[in-house]
Design an enzyme around this catalytic site. Structure first.
Site, mmCIF file in Angstrom:
data_model
loop_
_atom_site.group_PDB
_atom_site.id
_atom_site.type_symbol
_atom_site.label_atom_id
_atom_site.label_comp_id
_atom_site.label_asym_id
_atom_site.label_seq_id
_atom_site.Cartn_x
_atom_site.Cartn_y
_atom_site.Cartn_z
ATOM 1 N N HIS A 161 -33.528 17.432 76.356
ATOM 2 C CA HIS A 161 -34.428 18.567 76.429
ATOM 3 C C HIS A 161 -33.837 19.721 75.639
ATOM 4 O O HIS A 161 -32.628 19.941 75.721
ATOM 5 C CB HIS A 161 -34.637 18.995 77.890
ATOM 6 C CG HIS A 161 -35.480 20.216 78.020
ATOM 7 N ND1 HIS A 161 -36.853 20.187 77.845
ATOM 8 C CD2 HIS A 161 -35.149 21.508 78.275
ATOM 9 C CE1 HIS A 161 -37.334 21.411 78.006
ATOM 10 N NE2 HIS A 161 -36.327 22.242 78.269
ATOM 11 N N GLY A 164 -58.963 6.484 53.303
ATOM 12 C CA GLY A 164 -57.970 5.650 54.000
ATOM 13 C C GLY A 164 -56.617 6.354 53.962
ATOM 14 O O GLY A 164 -56.532 7.583 53.834
HETATM 15 P P1 NAI Z 1 -57.232 1.669 52.649
HETATM 16 O O1 NAI Z 1 -57.818 0.338 52.823
HETATM 17 O O2 NAI Z 1 -56.333 2.239 53.684
HETATM 18 O O3 NAI Z 1 -58.403 2.741 52.448
HETATM 19 C C1 NAI Z 1 -59.416 2.612 51.472
HETATM 20 C C2 NAI Z 1 -60.620 3.383 51.960
HETATM 21 O O4 NAI Z 1 -61.580 3.417 50.925
HETATM 22 C C3 NAI Z 1 -61.273 2.726 53.171
HETATM 23 O O5 NAI Z 1 -61.400 3.687 54.203
HETATM 24 C C4 NAI Z 1 -62.609 2.269 52.616
HETATM 25 O O6 NAI Z 1 -63.631 2.306 53.580
HETATM 26 C C5 NAI Z 1 -62.850 3.261 51.494
HETATM 27 N N1 NAI Z 1 -63.799 2.803 50.465
HETATM 28 C C6 NAI Z 1 -63.884 1.552 49.941
HETATM 29 N N2 NAI Z 1 -64.892 1.508 49.026
HETATM 30 C C7 NAI Z 1 -65.439 2.759 48.971
HETATM 31 C C8 NAI Z 1 -66.518 3.344 48.237
HETATM 32 N N3 NAI Z 1 -67.238 2.633 47.359
HETATM 33 N N4 NAI Z 1 -66.822 4.646 48.427
HETATM 34 C C9 NAI Z 1 -66.105 5.363 49.331
HETATM 35 N N5 NAI Z 1 -65.090 4.865 50.052
HETATM 36 C C10 NAI Z 1 -64.734 3.570 49.879
HETATM 37 O O7 NAI Z 1 -56.524 1.631 51.211
HETATM 38 P P2 NAI Z 1 -55.572 2.687 50.518
HETATM 39 O O8 NAI Z 1 -55.651 4.009 51.195
HETATM 40 O O9 NAI Z 1 -55.899 2.639 49.069
HETATM 41 O O10 NAI Z 1 -54.128 2.070 50.766
HETATM 42 C C11 NAI Z 1 -53.804 0.765 50.253
HETATM 43 C C12 NAI Z 1 -52.725 0.097 51.065
HETATM 44 O O11 NAI Z 1 -51.519 0.796 50.999
HETATM 45 C C13 NAI Z 1 -53.112 -0.007 52.531
HETATM 46 O O12 NAI Z 1 -52.809 -1.291 52.993
HETATM 47 C C14 NAI Z 1 -52.233 1.018 53.192
HETATM 48 O O13 NAI Z 1 -51.904 0.658 54.531
HETATM 49 C C15 NAI Z 1 -51.007 1.033 52.298
HETATM 50 N N6 NAI Z 1 -50.369 2.332 52.351
HETATM 51 C C16 NAI Z 1 -49.712 2.707 53.479
HETATM 52 C C17 NAI Z 1 -49.159 3.960 53.570
HETATM 53 C C18 NAI Z 1 -48.499 4.364 54.836
HETATM 54 O O14 NAI Z 1 -48.367 3.555 55.717
HETATM 55 N N7 NAI Z 1 -48.080 5.634 54.989
HETATM 56 C C19 NAI Z 1 -49.217 4.932 52.478
HETATM 57 C C20 NAI Z 1 -49.969 4.443 51.376
HETATM 58 C C21 NAI Z 1 -50.499 3.191 51.327
#
Ligand code: NAI
Length: 484
Positions: A461, A195
């Site tokens: 530009h 993610g």
């Molecule tokens: P996420 O929900 O974006 O990604 C987690 C990923 O882990 C998903 O793709 C999921 O399918 C996968 N996953 C779940 N269980 C698994 C398993 N057993 N084995 C393998 N893969 C598995 O969560 P993430 O990346 O931890 O981020 C958390 C929150 O923080 C999100 O809401 C995100 O939007 C936010 N965030 C936003 C940022 C930005 O906008 N730049 C930067 C960092 C975080």
């Protein structure tokens, strides 16, 4: 309706409670709400158990972006010859990169502290717990203070989740916070979860020379994005040497003979086992959950949302208890710093008697992979899935002069418009400056500008925003710098 008990400006009535608003949690939700409330003349107390700035400033957005900058500088230096420069023996000094990251963070924390101070927000260091509807107990190591306020905003954020699998808490396993505290670069890393957090760290560590493998449960990385966007980053990740396993479910992690983590995983659908992977560190990036520990929400009868486990709020950020509001990650909605800040302003407006509601139509998403990605509004895939007819205007950076001079011509801009009106309802960018470019598209989506209006706006530009201009022309009558 205006709450006439609210103290706005002037001296407080000594018979009334000490504060108009008590905010528990000083992240981008809480501290922005505090400053905004104080600016409106309310008496505000902010309770924070750690340093102000929350996850974003201390353990998230800011430190990761400081490290991303190190990787950009390093990559540019490695590619110096492409730009007609000579550079030899280019190396990363991880200790100094981390020290710089820490300096950026502490500078910003000091900035937030000084802003709170200048706006006469009372900041109390300690653990805040709601003891009744108008009282927060603030506990430090040796004493507890009771703070009275007419309104309370809960802004306690979120924490990383761990997989309920054997070995998930081993010494080799780290979460995003610990990844930002590493003293030395590991030689190898398995990242569980492709993610946002997983992929941002994958690029950081791979660019610094770590052997990175990502294991993602779904059939593609960054599944919240349109297929063509995540595909672009997938290809770039492979070029950066990041190995990616999709449709793969981690089943256990064990300690190997040499203290490494040994990750067992299988095909998410067929259950067929893949060969195990060993790595010095295993980074768990499988999502975050609302942080409600010790806040006293359940004891007060504050309702939670069944699916997210966060505090249930209405579009005014009010909980089921009239004078208690909740904002940011603790609500389990969009876990984004800028959403939390905006929710904080909405909550304060309502507390101060100005009706204000959250509108989520134009929330930008900015992801700092290489290339960067950003998106806002309705995406092309989402429109398709919802049966919404759209006209898409697309323009590749390969046709943008500035991108070519930068040597960064990968990616594209995409605008999603209503076919009959030309109103821009969404857009995305993958490529150079994507996270900055999304600002213009966000403004267009928020204010329902048409592709024609954007196309008829003079863009400087040579600049990257000209790719947005061209995408608007593409949605309107055809891009000018594209032979299609
Ligand atoms: P996420 O929900 O974006 O990604 C987690 C990923 O882990 C998903 O793709 C999921 O399918 C996968 N996953 C779940 N269980 C698994 C398993 N057993 N084995 C393998 N893969 C598995 O969560 P993430 O990346 O931890 O981020 C958390 C929150 O923080 C999100 O809401 C995100 O939007 C936010 N965030 C936003 C940022 C930005 O906008 N730049 C930067 C960092 C975080």
């Amino acid at each position: 309706m205006h709450d006439d008990r609210i103290h706005v400006g002037g001296d407080l009535d000594p018979k009334s409670a000490a504060y108009d608003i008590a905010i528990v949690g000083g992240g981008p939700g809480g501290y922005v709400a505090a400053i905004y409330g104080a600016r409106q003349g309310a008496r505000v107390v902010l309770i924070e158990k750690d340093t102000p700035g929350g996850t974003c400033l201390n353990r998230g957005c800011i430190p990761t972006k400081a490290l991303v900058r190190t990787t950009e500088v390093y990559k540019t230096m490695q590619e110096a010859a492409r730009y007609g420069c000579r550079g030899e023996n280019i190396q990363v000094d991880f200790g100094r990169a981390m020290a710089r990251k820490n300096r950026v963070v502490s500078g910003l924390v000091k900035g937030v502290e000084s802003l709170l101070n200048k706006h006469t927000v009372t900041v109390l260091g300690g653990w805040g717990r709601l003891v009744d509807r108008e009282t927060v107990a603030v506990k430090t190591t040796d004493h507890e203070t009771l703070v009275k306020a007419r309104h309370i905003i809960i802004a306690t954020g979120s924490e990383p989740v761990s997989l309920p699998i054997p070995g998930a808490l081993g010494s080799y396993t780290i979460d995003s916070t610990q990844a930002l505290e590493l003293q030395e670069l590991p030689s190898s890393m398995v990242i569980i979860g492709g993610g946002v957090i997983g992929m941002e760290f994958a690029f950081i560590f791979a660019r610094l020379g770590v052997k990175v493998t990502v294991i993602e449960y779904l059939d593609r990385i960054l599944s919240l994005l349109d297929h063509d966007l995540s595909q672009e980053v997938f290809r770039s990740a492979r070029t950066a040497g990041i190995k990616i396993h999709t449709s793969a479910k981690v089943t256990s992690i064990e300690e190997g003979a040499d203290g490494q983590g040994v990750v067992a995983f299988e095909h998410a659908v067929t259950g067929e086992a893949f060969p195990e992977l060993s790595a010095e560190k295993v980074l768990m990036a499988v999502g975050r959950r609302p942080f409600l520990e010790g806040v006293g929400a359940a004891e007060l009868g504050i309702e939670l949302d069944d699916s997210s486990g966060g505090i249930r709020v209405d579009d005014r950020m009010q909980t089921n208890i009239e004078n208690i509001y909740a904002i940011g990650d603790v609500t389990g909605q969009l876990m984004l710093a800028h959403v939390a800040s905006h929710q904080g302003i909405v909550a304060v407006d309502n507390i101060l008697g100005q009706h204000s509601v959250m509108d989520y139509r134009a929330v930008p998403n900015a992801i700092f992979t290489d290339p960067e990605i950003a998106a806002v509004g309705i995406s092309e895939d989402e429109a398709k899935a919802r049966g919404i007819a759209v006209k898409v205007g697309r323009f590749p950076f390969a046709g943008n002069g500035k991108a070519l001079t930068l040597g960064m011509s990968r990616g594209f801009v995409k605008l999603v418009t209503e076919p009959d009106t030309g109103i821009i309802i969404g857009g995305s960018v993958v490529g150079p400056g994507a996270t900055d470019l999304i600002g213009e598209i966000t403004l267009a989506v928020q204010h329902r500008l048409t592709a024609r209006q954007v196309a008829r706006t003079i863009h400087a530009h040579p600049t990257l925003p000209e790719a947005i201009l061209e995408a608007a022309w593409a949605a309107e009558s055809g891009a000018l710098h594209l032979a299609d």
